[in-house]
Each structure stands twice: as C-alpha cells, then as structure tokens.
Design a protein around this motif. Structure first.
Motif, PDB file in Angstrom:
ATOM      1  N   LEU A 294       0.826  -1.204   0.000  1.00 28.22           N
ATOM      2  CA  LEU A 294       0.000   0.000   0.000  1.00 28.22           C
ATOM      3  C   LEU A 294       0.867   1.264   0.000  1.00 28.22           C
ATOM      4  CD1 LEU A 294      -2.767  -0.975   2.596  1.00 28.22           C
ATOM      5  CD2 LEU A 294      -2.805  -1.249   0.117  1.00 28.22           C
ATOM      6  N   VAL A 295       1.992   1.184   0.705  1.00 29.87           N
ATOM      7  CA  VAL A 295       2.900   2.332   0.764  1.00 29.87           C
ATOM      8  C   VAL A 295       3.580   2.543  -0.587  1.00 29.87           C
ATOM      9  CG1 VAL A 295       5.000   3.256   1.821  1.00 29.87           C
ATOM     10  CG2 VAL A 295       3.323   2.045   3.233  1.00 29.87           C
ATOM     11  N   HIS A 296       4.130   1.465  -1.157  1.00 31.59           N
ATOM     12  CA  HIS A 296       4.915   1.552  -2.386  1.00 31.59           C
ATOM     13  C   HIS A 296       4.071   1.987  -3.581  1.00 31.59           C
ATOM     14  CE1 HIS A 296       8.340   0.788  -4.932  1.00 31.59           C
ATOM     15  NE2 HIS A 296       7.640  -0.034  -5.701  1.00 31.59           N
ATOM     16  N   THR A 297       2.819   1.555  -3.606  1.00 32.29           N
ATOM     17  CA  THR A 297       1.941   1.934  -4.725  1.00 32.29           C
ATOM     18  C   THR A 297       1.248   3.275  -4.500  1.00 32.29           C
ATOM     19  OG1 THR A 297       0.132   0.634  -3.743  1.00 32.29           O
ATOM     20  CG2 THR A 297       1.520  -0.461  -5.391  1.00 32.29           C
ATOM     21  N   GLY A 298       1.503   3.878  -3.337  1.00 38.30           N
ATOM     22  CA  GLY A 298       0.996   5.221  -3.081  1.00 38.30           C
ATOM     23  C   GLY A 298      -0.404   5.304  -2.519  1.00 38.30           C
ATOM     24  N   VAL A 299      -0.971   4.183  -2.068  1.00 36.96           N
ATOM     25  CA  VAL A 299      -2.352   4.197  -1.566  1.00 36.96           C
ATOM     26  C   VAL A 299      -2.478   5.061  -0.313  1.00 36.96           C
ATOM     27  CG1 VAL A 299      -4.212   2.802  -0.593  1.00 36.96           C
ATOM     28  CG2 VAL A 299      -2.913   1.956  -2.558  1.00 36.96           C
ATOM     29  N   ALA A 340       4.613   5.893  10.042  1.00 35.89           N
ATOM     30  CA  ALA A 340       5.857   6.075   9.289  1.00 35.89           C
ATOM     31  C   ALA A 340       5.587   6.656   7.907  1.00 35.89           C
ATOM     32  CB  ALA A 340       6.592   4.743   9.167  1.00 35.89           C
ATOM     33  N   THR A 341       4.465   6.282   7.313  1.00 36.92           N
ATOM     34  CA  THR A 341       4.119   6.747   5.968  1.00 36.92           C
ATOM     35  C   THR A 341       3.497   8.136   5.988  1.00 36.92           C
ATOM     36  OG1 THR A 341       3.687   4.456   5.351  1.00 36.92           O
ATOM     37  CG2 THR A 341       2.837   6.146   3.881  1.00 36.92           C
TER      38      THR A 341
END
Length: 428
Positions: A294-299, A340-341
């Motif tokens: 979810l973090v890497h794909t920008g969700v 963190a995100t």
C-alpha cells in the motif's frame, strides 16, 4: 492500476483475517507473496526498508523479549505474582481487573506497550486459571489499557518515537502534552470496563478462599536464577528508557538482554526457543509486507494527501481530520507503518503553517489519533497481536471480533475525548 490491485489484495486478506475463515498466518503469507510476485512491493528492499518493508526493529524487539520472558517464566515468578495479585484483590474479579489494568497502564509509558503486555499477560493467565475465571476479558482490558497508557510518553508507543523524530519533540514534550489526556481517558476507561465486561465478573467464594490460603513464596522454584534474571531485566528496562540518550535501538537492547539472560540462566537454548511465539513473528512480517504494498503503490500517501489538501487553511479542521483519520486508518493498517508513511505528509503541512504552536497542535492530534486508534481492531497495534498470540498458545483464544468489538468502543470514546482536549487546549 497497481494501487487498486494492492488495495484489493489487502482488503481481501483483511476480510479473511477478520472473519477467521482461514488461519491468519497463512493469509498474510499468501497476500505478501502476491504483493511480491505482482511487483507491488519494492523488490528485495522489502527486507531492508522499515518504511516500505519489514520493520526488523519490531521483529527483533519481540523476539528478544520472548526469550527473556521464557527464561523468567522458569523461575516461577509469574505464578508468584498471580497468587499475590489474586490475594490482593481478594478474588474479586473487577477489583483484580482494575489492579492489572493499572499496573499495565503505569508500566507502558516507560517499557513500551509490547514489552509490558509480554510481561503482564502470563501473570494474568495464571491468576485467572487459579480463580477459575476466563482470562480473555482481562487480557483484552490490559491491551487496551496498555495502548492508552503508552500514548503518554515518547517511548511508550512505537508511533510516538516516529512522530518525535520527525517533529523534533522531546520526552518532556510528550509528557506535558499527552500525559494529561491519557490520565483522563484511562480513568474513564476503568469505569467503562465495569460495563463492557460486566458478564465476566463472577465471584466464586470457594476458589477465592483456596487462593487466599496459598503461600506465594512457595511458587518461586529457583530463587538464585530469579535474582540473576531480575538484574538483567532491570538493565534491559534501563536500556529502553535511555535509548534516546545512548542511541541504541530497543531491539538491540532486547537482543543483548536475551543473550545475557541465556548465559546467566545456563539453560537449554532449544527449550527456551520453544517459548518463542514464532507464528506471531511470521504474522508481523507478512503484515508489514502487505502494508508495504500500500505504501509503495501510493495508496496511503494518496489518502493522506487528499484528506489534508481538501481542508484548506482551517487548521482545527485539519487537526480534526488528522485525529479521526489516524484513528480509522491506524486501526486497519497497523499504526506503526501508517505513522511512518503519514508523518512526512504531516511534516509538509506543518512547515506551511506560520504559527509554530498551531503546527505542534497538528502533531499532537496526529499522535493521539494514531495511539488511540491502535485499540480499534485486533491487528491495529503490535501489543494487540502479541496478546492474541499469547492467549491462543495458553488455551484462552481471543477471536478477531471478540477483541475488536471492545476496541472499537474504546477507540471512539477515547478519540472523542482527545478531540475535545485538542480543541480546548490549542484552538479554543
């Protein structure tokens, strides 16, 4: 497109975890594998990035403390504490719950809530077994109390450490701004448990009398080992409290403490390793990879940016959105990777605010929402997952919804109280 796929995998996995239609460890491993195969996580970096992958600090903190608790358990001190607590409460269930919650809430700000639960949960299970009462309500109440109490300080809850680092906030800053509302929320929570768990407070005079007749000192099977273990545990706790000063991560402190404990105990390593909750550790690793997708794909970033961008210059509305948004999102995505995100997004917003005190208000709203949102579901915080693992291993299984139905109530009430606190202190 990749963001939609990642979100779909996460939601399907969460459905199976929540409904318990499949073993949660199998679910997260399959979901994590799909994320990796479809390229939704940052390749091999998923094993090296705490922001977009597995947070090994959390994993090794848990691993080290599991070893330490496993060795201490051999001394009989948990049985000693269980009998002592039962006698102090005179076998009265609600009185016992309040005592255990108070111990947990007072310890969590200084030990961190995961460590506190790992030390208190075995005692709770033993005292409940002695009194022939179900342990589940007491464990749930302790976890909720731990998440509330841990919000009071910089080191009490992992999200606070991340926020403190990003915002430049000190231990004393957290104590001054967070502790007052935490004390009030905990007091309300103590009263609330009387209602929430009212069906569990069955007093049995016979079992209580049998426990009152016990001599807790006889429960200590190895006094010399206990002395050595308590010295090591004391040093570990001191290391946790001073980690910001000596710049040694709590995970390193726990691992060194586990190694020293193994040396002073002179016990069979294989026997101690059997006490480690391996399924809990694997579940955490899979969950971190799922969230990494979810973090890497920008969700998560898209949700946070959209929410904050839609608020304009009304900073109280921004604080409100941060508080309630963090409570909701932190409950479903685990509050550690969520914070963190989202922290960089909050940092960017705060940098544009002319008044520093208003900017700090946003950080406190963010911290309160993330910390109290950790009670929202059974997977919302590390302490929740650890407690459920200990409960299952001891034969007192707590289901996802058994925990979550209480957690949602506590989250709603505590978040509303936090919202009123933020308004009165920073915007009224």
């Amino acid at each position: 497109m990749s963001a939609y796929v990642a979100l779909a995998i996460f939601l399907v996995a969460f459905f199976f975890i929540a409904t318990e239609k499949a073993d949660k460890v199998k679910v997260v491993l399959i979901a994590a594998g799909l994320m990796a195969v479809l390229g939704l996580v940052p390749g091999a970096e998923v094993f090296f990035s705490e922001h977009e992958g597995i947070d090994w600090n959390v994993i090794f903190l848990l691993f080290g403390m599991m070893i330490i608790v496993g060795i201490i358990k051999q001394t009989g001190v948990f049985d000693y504490l269980a009998i002592w607590a039962a006698k102090r409460s005179q076998g009265r269930p609600y009185r016992l719950m309040v005592m255990l919650m108070a111990i947990t809430a007072v310890a969590s700000p200084f030990l961190d809530n995961v460590t506190t639960i790992m030390l208190v949960a075995p005692v709770t299970i033993m005292v409940c077994d002695r009194l022939r009462i179900p342990a589940q309500p007491y464990l749930i109440a302790e976890v909720l109390a731990s998440n509330i109490g841990g919000a009071a300080t910089l080191i009490g809850d992992p999200p606070n450490i991340i926020i403190g680092s990003r915002a430049g906030l000190t231990f004393n800053d957290f104590l001054v701004h967070m502790a007052p509302i935490v004390v009030v929320v905990f007091a309300v929570f103590v009263l609330l448990t009387r209602v929430m768990f009212r069906g569990s407070f069955h007093y049995d005079a016979g079992h209580a009398a049998a426990v009152m007749a016990l001599d807790e000192r006889r429960a200590i099977t190895d006094p010399r080992l206990l002395t050595r273990c308590l010295v090591v545990l004391g040093l570990v706790i001191a290391g946790f409290a001073l980690h910001a000063v000596v710049h040694v991560d709590p995970s390193i402190v726990a691992l060194v403490g586990a190694g020293v404990m193994l040396m002073v105990a002179r016990t069979d390593v294989n026997e101690v390793l059997r006490e480690v909750e391996w399924s809990t550790l694997v579940f955490f690793m899979g969950l971190f990879i799922m969230v990494a997708g979810l973090v890497h794909t920008g969700v998560i970033a898209a949700i946070g940016t959209w929410a904050l961008g839609a608020l304009g210059d009304d900073y109280f509305v921004a604080a409100t959105a941060l508080l309630f948004g963090s409570g909701v999102l932190g409950a479903f995505f685990d509050n550690i990777p969520y914070v963190a995100t989202t922290a960089p997004i909050v940092e960017g917003v705060v940098a544009q605010i002319p008044d520093p005190s208003t900017g700090q208000a946003l950080w406190w709203a963010f911290a309160l929402g993330a910390d109290f949102g950790g009670n929202g579901t059974a997977v919302a915080a590390s302490a929740n997952v650890v407690a459920l693992g200990i409960a299952a291993r001891s034969g007192h299984k707590i289901t996802f919804w058994q925990f979550t139905r209480y957690g949602i109530v506590v989250t709603i009430i505590s978040t509303l109280m936090a919202w009123a606190y933020v308004w009165l202190r920073y915007f009224a």
